[in-house]
Design an enzyme around this catalytic site. Structure first.
Site, short mmCIF file in Angstrom:
data_model
loop_
_atom_site.label_atom_id
_atom_site.label_comp_id
_atom_site.label_asym_id
_atom_site.label_seq_id
_atom_site.Cartn_x
_atom_site.Cartn_y
_atom_site.Cartn_z
N ARG A 148 0.62 15.81 -11.20
CA ARG A 148 -0.16 13.77 -10.57
C ARG A 148 -0.87 14.56 -9.51
O ARG A 148 -0.05 15.76 -8.83
CB ARG A 148 0.75 12.86 -10.22
N ASP B 31 0.34 6.07 -1.37
CA ASP B 31 -0.99 7.21 -0.66
C ASP B 31 -2.17 6.69 -0.30
O ASP B 31 -2.90 5.99 -0.87
CB ASP B 31 -0.57 7.67 -1.60
N MET C 150 1.09 -1.00 0.11
CA MET C 150 0.04 -0.03 0.37
C MET C 150 1.17 1.27 0.08
O MET C 150 1.94 0.90 0.42
CB MET C 150 -1.15 -0.44 0.95
N GLN D 278 -3.58 3.47 -2.57
CA GLN D 278 -2.83 3.12 -3.84
C GLN D 278 -2.69 1.74 -3.13
O GLN D 278 -2.03 1.36 -2.32
CB GLN D 278 -1.54 3.92 -4.09
#
Lengths: 648, 163
Positions: free
Chosen positions: A243, A120, A118, A136
């Site tokens: 991003r 963000d 995992m 994420q």
């Protein structure tokens, strides 16, 4: 890509919009030659070309690079992730990790998926009685890759229930990754989600998604807007430097506004866009803010904080009673920096209160002085708080992550407010709901003389919540001030003074957590008080992981920072211990340190807690309470969970 | 006059060479220029690659070296059965490089989030060091693990240029 332009010879296309050109190749040699020497030069040019051909053809003979300075040297001193002592020729003996030792590392009450990688936090929000958390996630491995949006819900930010994956890379515009994004509540209460997609051609674009069924409180299914992407990298911005769109805020003209981090050469920047429908956008010519030499800004966050009240503010709030925070994750150093300043809505710019500690400046403010990255806040309209999520990666080897089958946890969500006493920094504190995990407690009042270590008998010591108050005995202080031979130590920092083993007149003192009986492994969390300018006491708050484990294939930094202690305040500390994670908070959250530790002996029943005072001249009184912490029993959602009441 | 000519030649050579190939410019900023240049020049893609491309070439080299080392480890089980434990550890570590570090680095650099590539590359060096350390000074793999550490350091320097 913007980043490669600095390396190309001068004849290549320079970005006409770039504001700073760091690659100034001296052209003077070409301009100065007088006509008389032109013929000579052309002749010599041919000779030089010939020489070059020989030199480059036989690569091993190239003598020019006598000074190849490894660019990572500077970073490894500063960045937590850079301190891999084993990157040089030193031999690192393998610690025989086994499943018993590795499985102990899994946390009991921090959010982490059942397995795999995992990173963000994404789109946190509160909706129809549930706190939602997206993240994420790699469904296939314990390292970063194949990224999708994981999803979990909770009534209280502590007891989480795993839900099915929310979004997968099933469109051309996110085929290579459904990356970080943020949620915005529209005026009618509906949710829009903006997120970054890595397209089938590796371009970073922004996409719009929204819940398929707004009446579903679990928000299980998400729909992607058919007109995606809604934003592509603008001219002058690299295709891979675009991003992590933020939550939008309302401008005084009624439009929505978002910001997206990027970089131009080495300047970190935040782009500004306005929109009315989240489908079409106007890009501002100006930037929200920029700071030279800070590199790429990831996961930018922008939000208001009250100057006087201790509650959180909706992202759209503005006014004279409000300051605005810009936060960015520095790609270069893996540090989350923030700065407090003033936002001008009419021209969409922000100015820091103190430019010398602007966003991303290495000596500037951080949410956390340990392992903490890609953090994101959201406004919790349920309880009127601004809540902060932060990604806590591993500090061990990837082989260990693969063996144990998982990697990374989230920090305990924290409330964030402006420090209404100093007005110069934020204050963070674990959400109140974590107290629901407190089981039995023990209260202690101890006075410990210089150079003492005292075991604290609390039984099991792997899941603890400790709240402590320290006072340095006054006689010693007076002695300290009268002692003219003591030099003001302005350059003191946790790392440069030998960590917790260094002994000064007034410190270090604090707790040693995750320690074994013989202290062969321990993680001290402590204060170190020294004399600063104008005879004022300077306090640093540190966590020393250098002796946290006998294993050598993990990173073991010493973390910490200066923490303001105001007149009349006692030294206070809170520590959350949860297996392989330790979160320390000083002065009510003025300074926070998160660490990852991997003891090999101080595990299970062998874990102990100690109180220590390594000062030479001072006696310290410690008044503290230690709670045993329950598991949060994070598990997959089932129909039995439907009737779960919210905690009060 | 002769001195002036000599100086001009030297200046021209320096200017020409320092404006040399992208490979040389890039490798100058790594801890091992010679290794860097020789690795990149040995790949046909090297001469036309940008920084990302150069990083990917080196990660390919890491992958190749990993496979070579795993083969060497497999061969050693028969020749040096007394080293089984250390060989097992090395096998595990190098399989991590092959199955976790390399794919992670390739994906991250191709997609423009180089920091995860940096993680993978650093870890390759760590795993090699750990494997080496398991033999307590009597390693049959030293030249291979040393190579990995060196390539890892060079690759990391190049990946950092992408940040």
């Amino acid at each position: 890509m913007a980043s490669t332009e600095a390396l190309l010879p001068v004849t290549s296309l320079q970005d006409p919009l770039s504001e700073s050109r760091s690659d100034q190749i001296p052209e003077t040699r070409r301009r100065r030659p007088i006509k008389v020497h032109l013929a000579v030069y052309s002749g010599l040019l041919l000779i030089a070309l010939y020489v070059t051909l020989i030199v480059t053809h036989d690569g091993s003979k190239a003598e020019i690079a006598t000074e190849s300075r490894p660019r990572m040297a500077g970073v490894s001193e500063k960045s937590n992730d850079g301190v891999w002592i084993s990157s040089d020729d030193r031999k690192v003996e393998a610690f025989p990790w086994n499943n018993t030792i590795l499985s102990w590392q899994r946390t009991a009450f921090h959010f982490q998926p059942e397995k795999n990688w995992m990173n963000d936090p994404n789109g946190p929000l509160f909706y129809k009685g549930w706190y939602h958390f997206f993240y994420q996630y790699n469904p296939n491995a314990a390292v970063w890759g194949d990224i999708v949006w994981g999803h979990a819900v909770s009534k209280d930010l502590i007891h989480w229930l795993y839900l099915p994956i929310a979004m997968v890379p099933d469109q051309w515009y996110d085929a290579n990754g459904v990356w970080t994004g943020s949620a915005t509540f529209l005026d009618d209460g509906s949710i829009v989600m903006l997120y970054t997609g890595s397209t089938d051609e590796f371009v970073q674009v922004q996409n719009l998604a929204y819940p398929e069924d707004p009446s579903d409180p679990l928000l299980l299914k998400w729909v992607k807007f058919s007109g995606n992407p809604v934003l592509v990298p603008p001219p002058g911005i690299g295709a891979k430097d675009f991003r992590d769109p933020t939550t939008a805020w309302k401008t005084s003209s009624g439009k929505w506004r978002i910001t997206i981090g990027s970089k131009i050469n080495r300047t970190g920047i935040s782009l500004i866009y306005d929109t009315t429908d989240f489908k079409t956008y106007e890009k501002h010519e100006t930037l929200l803010h920029q700071v030279p030499n800070t590199g790429m800004w990831e996961c930018v966050d922008f939000y208001p904080v009250s100057k006087t009240q201790l509650n959180g503010l909706d992202t759209s709030v503005n006014g004279p009673d409000v300051k605005h925070v810009i936060k960015a994750s520095m790609d270069d150093t893996r540090i989350d920096h923030y700065a407090i300043g003033t936002y001008d809505d009419s021209n969409a710019t922000w100015v820091p209160d103190n430019p010398s500690i602007d966003v991303g400046i290495s000596t500037g403010l951080r949410y956390d002085y340990g392992k903490y990255y890609a953090s994101k806040t959201f406004y919790d309209q349920n309880k009127g708080r601004r809540i902060l999520w932060g990604w806590i990666g591993e500090s061990d080897s990837e082989a260990a992550d693969v063996q144990k089958g998982w990697s990374s946890v989230q920090g305990i969500p924290r409330t964030v407010v402006l420090d209404t006493r100093t007005h110069k920094n934020l204050v963070q504190w674990p959400v109140e709901e974590i107290k629901s995990l407190r089981l039995s407690s023990k209260k202690f009042d101890m006075t410990i003389g210089p150079g003492t270590v005292v075991p604290v008998d609390v039984g099991s010591a792997t899941q603890l919540d400790i709240e402590a108050e320290f006072e340095i005995k006054t006689d010693d202080l007076k002695l300290f001030f009268d002692d003219d031979s003591v030099e003001a130590d302005n350059k003191f920092s946790c790392e440069t003074n030998g960590g917790s083993t260094a002994r000064g007149a007034l410190g270090p003192f604090g707790f040693s957590v995750l320690a074994d009986e013989g202290l062969s492994e321990q993680t001290p969390v402590y204060f170190y008080v020294t004399k600063g300018k104008h005879s004022k006491l300077n306090t640093v708050f540190c966590t020393d992981t250098s002796r946290s484990t006998l294993a050598n294939d993990v990173v073991k930094p010493i973390y910490g920072s200066f923490v303001p202690v105001l007149k009349g305040e006692k030294l206070t500390m809170r520590i959350l211990v949860d297996h392989s994670i330790v979160e320390g908070f000083a002065q009510g959250g003025r300074s926070c340190i998160t660490s990852r530790v991997y003891p090999t002996k101080a595990i299970y029943g062998a874990t102990k807690l100690f109180l220590f005072n390594n000062a030479i001249d001072a006696t310290v009184t410690a008044s503290f309470t230690v709670w045993q912490m329950n598991n949060a029993f994070i598990h997959p959602y089932s129909s039995d969970d439907l009737g779960v009441p919210s905690s009060t | 006059m002769m001195m002036m000519m000599m100086m001009k030649v030297m200046m021209m050579v320096t200017v020409m060479v320092s404006e040399g190939s992208i490979i040389e410019q890039t490798c100058k900023e790594t801890p091992d220029f010679n290794l860097c240049v020789s690795l990149l020049n040995s790949d046909p893609r090297g001469s036309s690659a940008d920084t990302s491309g150069l990083a990917l070439i080196l990660i390919d080299k890491i992958k190749g070296l990993t496979t070579k080392t795993l083969n060497e480890i497999n061969g050693l089980y028969k020749k040096r059965p007394e080293l089984k434990r250390a060989l097992d550890e090395c096998s595990r570590r190098y399989k991590t490089i092959l199955n976790a570090d390399v794919p992670e680095a390739i994906e991250a650099i191709s997609k423009g989030v180089p920091k995860f590539g940096e993680d993978g590359v650093i870890d390759a060096g760590v795993e090699a060091s750990v494997c080496e350390g398991g033999f307590k000074g009597k390693s049959p793999l030293t030249s291979l693990t040393k190579s990995m550490q060196k390539i890892s350091n060079v690759t990391r320097a190049i990946v950092r240029m992408l940040l």
